[in-house]
Design a protein around this motif. Structure first.
Motif, mmCIF file in Angstrom:
data_model
loop_
_atom_site.group_PDB
_atom_site.id
_atom_site.type_symbol
_atom_site.label_atom_id
_atom_site.label_comp_id
_atom_site.label_asym_id
_atom_site.label_seq_id
_atom_site.Cartn_x
_atom_site.Cartn_y
_atom_site.Cartn_z
ATOM 1 N N SER A 97 0.912 -1.293 -0.059
ATOM 2 C CA SER A 97 -0.103 -0.135 0.088
ATOM 3 C C SER A 97 0.782 1.355 0.032
ATOM 4 O O SER A 97 0.505 2.309 -0.807
ATOM 5 N N VAL A 98 2.120 1.446 0.603
ATOM 6 C CA VAL A 98 2.999 2.270 0.765
ATOM 7 C C VAL A 98 3.505 2.752 -0.703
ATOM 8 O O VAL A 98 3.483 3.927 -1.207
ATOM 9 N N ARG A 99 3.860 1.649 -1.181
ATOM 10 C CA ARG A 99 4.435 1.643 -2.817
ATOM 11 C C ARG A 99 3.390 2.183 -3.841
ATOM 12 O O ARG A 99 3.544 3.150 -4.421
ATOM 13 N N SER A 127 3.600 6.179 -5.247
ATOM 14 C CA SER A 127 3.130 6.517 -6.574
ATOM 15 C C SER A 127 1.658 6.019 -6.253
ATOM 16 O O SER A 127 1.249 5.472 -5.277
ATOM 17 N N PHE A 128 0.804 6.206 -7.290
ATOM 18 C CA PHE A 128 -0.684 5.969 -7.071
ATOM 19 C C PHE A 128 -1.100 5.030 -8.212
ATOM 20 O O PHE A 128 -1.037 5.559 -9.466
ATOM 21 N N ASP A 129 -1.407 4.024 -7.840
ATOM 22 C CA ASP A 129 -1.928 2.820 -8.743
ATOM 23 C C ASP A 129 -3.600 2.540 -8.519
ATOM 24 O O ASP A 129 -4.029 2.036 -7.487
ATOM 25 N N ALA A 130 -4.300 3.266 -9.591
ATOM 26 C CA ALA A 130 -5.691 3.337 -9.448
ATOM 27 C C ALA A 130 -6.304 1.743 -9.360
ATOM 28 O O ALA A 130 -7.232 1.613 -8.667
ATOM 29 N N VAL A 178 -15.497 4.781 1.373
ATOM 30 C CA VAL A 178 -14.034 4.700 1.737
ATOM 31 C C VAL A 178 -13.252 6.077 0.876
ATOM 32 O O VAL A 178 -13.933 6.297 -0.185
ATOM 33 N N MET A 179 -12.426 6.527 1.481
ATOM 34 C CA MET A 179 -11.798 7.826 0.834
ATOM 35 C C MET A 179 -10.163 7.653 1.118
ATOM 36 O O MET A 179 -9.690 7.108 2.333
ATOM 37 N N LEU A 180 -9.424 7.863 0.085
ATOM 38 C CA LEU A 180 -8.096 7.708 0.168
ATOM 39 C C LEU A 180 -7.778 9.437 0.011
ATOM 40 O O LEU A 180 -8.116 10.252 -0.937
ATOM 41 N N ILE A 181 -6.843 10.060 1.037
ATOM 42 C CA ILE A 181 -6.687 11.691 1.104
ATOM 43 C C ILE A 181 -4.860 11.712 0.942
ATOM 44 O O ILE A 181 -4.369 11.278 2.010
ATOM 45 N N SER A 182 -4.481 12.411 0.198
ATOM 46 C CA SER A 182 -2.907 12.374 -0.019
ATOM 47 C C SER A 182 -2.579 13.239 1.097
ATOM 48 O O SER A 182 -3.069 14.180 1.632
ATOM 49 N N GLY A 183 -1.259 13.174 1.049
ATOM 50 C CA GLY A 183 -0.618 14.257 2.000
ATOM 51 C C GLY A 183 -0.735 15.705 1.914
ATOM 52 O O GLY A 183 -0.824 16.112 2.940
ATOM 53 N N VAL A 189 -8.325 14.723 -1.928
ATOM 54 C CA VAL A 189 -9.185 13.388 -1.983
ATOM 55 C C VAL A 189 -8.914 12.810 -3.422
ATOM 56 O O VAL A 189 -9.123 13.280 -4.593
ATOM 57 N N ILE A 190 -7.973 11.654 -3.575
ATOM 58 C CA ILE A 190 -7.738 10.951 -4.911
ATOM 59 C C ILE A 190 -8.523 9.816 -5.220
ATOM 60 O O ILE A 190 -8.268 9.270 -6.299
ATOM 61 N N ALA A 191 -9.253 9.263 -4.301
ATOM 62 C CA ALA A 191 -10.073 8.332 -4.411
ATOM 63 C C ALA A 191 -11.152 8.023 -3.532
ATOM 64 O O ALA A 191 -10.854 8.340 -2.355
#
Length: 504
Positions: free
Chosen positions: A86-88, A93-96, A115-120, A124-126
């Motif tokens: 998940s870190v990789r 990087s972001f693997d859709a 479910v939400m993914l929030i970048s540093g 919100v990227i997903a």
């Protein structure tokens, strides 16, 4: 003269008796009136106190149930959030495709409705809508509630972040409460109230490290809908259990108001109190009427009613105390009771040595995945009975969550007895568990032991070191037992791995 004296004397006696009778009636009436008023007052106070105590107990039970559900959300997130892969693929990087697969896992396995993914950098990227994942890019500043959560989690992340060769890592999650590395609570998402948990993406094997800067955050939520209310009430058993959105309304019944991270009201849970008995007035009024006929009946009625109220209060308190200190599925002591008994046992050191035995089921997830959660519940209850039977009276068996059990063992802690006990526990775990007439589950049990006081003289040390011993048993192939004395601190646990890497 004699006759007149006799008549005077008779009149005097007759008058005295009338006065006494009258006075007796007056005193009796006054006594009945005072007693009646006293009974009314006692009835009012007892009824009010009983209701308030019962409501307070139910509200505490509700709070504990909601807290457990929040912690469950975070523990379920760990399957995705704590992973080198998940870190990789989500941080470095972001693997859709990987994001979609991870989100789908949280939906299909745990029914996380959002479910939400929030970048540093705060984008919100997903985000998912049940089983559909949408890849987007929008600033979190458009959603003030989520921005508040993200800001709070930054501080939590920085407290737990550790430097390792090539970047940064995160301290181990083993043996610590989710509140120490995650943010949990209530929030409005897409205009709908929800129960959420949020934690940073972090490595687990440290083959991949985190970059410097704010964390990439995984946020999961369960909408407060009919399905969520049914899940919560499955543990509570409340009557007319409802959630009303909006500002808090004044109510004298049991309720629990919730707010977002900024303190803004989201809504209120309400229910009908089931531990408060029927009104006592239909019983007291007939008793008061009977007071005019017999003072003795009044005394009997008061004593009987007070005894009934006392018994009711004791039964209500006992029931709620049991629910607060026991796991609802297995009937074992829960984490709260475990912590209390452990602290008491530590205070008795070194006069009364004891052992902390950490047990974890092997291959339990496969049972849930293959046969469903009902089969998993059967496994948990069966193993609870077996562990209790093996440990016996010298120990307290606790379920602290999922498939983890802990034992505070106050019997002999010599190596021979602990070895025999551990082998008996492992043998109990190996026995097939019938799920139906022709299907059985084959799991296993790994055991880690810390002995007080030689392995530690504080609750935190004993829990951490029994967990380290369990980790070693898992690492060595499962289905084994290890005492903390058998291993070296420098070779076990993610924290020590970080220290070795930092010094390399």
């Amino acid at each position: 003269m004699t006759e007149l004296r006799r008549r005077y004397s008779d009149q005097s006696v007759k008058y005295s008796r009338q006065q006494i009778s009258k006075l007796a009636f007056v005193l009796a009436g006054l006594l009945i009136a005072v007693t009646s008023v006293s009974l009314l007052f006692v009835g009012f106070v007892a009824s009010h106190a009983s209701r308030q105590q019962a409501i307070a107990n139910e509200e505490r039970l509700f709070q504990n149930t909601v807290d457990d559900r929040m912690r469950s959300i975070v523990r379920e997130q760990i399957t995705v959030a704590s992973s080198d892969e998940s870190v990789r693929k989500l941080v470095r990087s972001f693997d859709a495709a990987y994001a979609r697969l991870s989100f789908d896992t949280l939906w299909s396995t745990y029914r996380h409705s959002k479910v939400m993914l929030i970048s540093g950098n705060g984008d919100v990227i997903a985000e998912s809508f049940e089983d559909y994942t949408h890849i987007i890019s929008r600033p979190i500043s458009e959603m003030p509630d989520l921005a508040q959560i993200h800001d709070k989690l930054k501080g939590v992340y920085l407290r737990n972040r550790v430097r390792v060769p090539g970047g940064f890592g995160h301290r181990t999650l083993q043996g610590i409460d989710p509140s120490e590395y995650a943010i949990m609570g209530f929030v409005k998402i897409d205009g709908r109230p929800a129960l959420f948990g949020a934690m940073p993406i972090m490595p687990d094997e440290y083959e991949t490290t985190l970059p410097d800067g704010p964390p990439t955050v995984l946020l999961s939520a369960h909408y407060i809908d009919d399905f969520m209310l049914a899940q919560l009430n499955g543990q509570l058993g409340f009557e007319n259990f409802l959630f009303t959105g909006g500002a808090v309304e004044e109510t004298d019944g049991p309720h629990h108001a919730v707010a977002n991270q900024r303190g803004e009201p989201i809504g209120t849970f309400t229910w009908n109190s089931q531990t408060v008995g029927d009104s006592i007035w239909p019983t007291i009024i007939p008793v008061i009427v009977l007071l005019s006929l017999a003072l003795g009946a009044l005394a009997f009625g008061i004593a009987w009613r007070i005894g009934q109220l006392t018994s009711f209060l004791q039964a209500s308190e006992s029931q709620n105390r049991y629910l607060a200190l026991h796991d609802s599925l297995s009937g074992l002591a829960n984490r709260l009771q475990f912590n209390r008994v452990l602290e008491t046992s530590v205070k008795n050191l070194p006069d009364k040595p004891f052992a902390v035995i950490h047990c974890d089921l092997d291959k339990f997830k496969a049972v849930n995945d293959t046969y469903g959660h009902a089969a998993g519940d059967t496994v948990i209850k069966t193993m609870a009975e077996r562990l209790t039977k093996v440990i016996g009276k010298p120990g307290l068996v606790c379920r602290i969550g999922g498939d983890e059990f802990m034992v505070i063992y106050r019997g002999p802690v010599d190596s021979g007895n602990l070895e025999s006990l551990s082998k008996a526990l492992i043998a109990a775990g190996r026995q097939p568990i019938p799920l139906s007439e022709d299907v059985s589950a084959n799991i296993g049990l790994s055991v880690g032991i810390a002995i007080a006081p030689q392995d530690g003289d504080t609750a935190e040390q004993l829990v951490t070191r029994s967990d380290a011993a369990l980790y070693h048993s898992k690492k060595m192939g499962r289905g084994q037992f290890t005492t903390y004395a058998d291993i070296s601190e420098a070779r076990d646990g993610p924290e020590d791995l970080l220290q070795r890497q930092a010094s390399a």
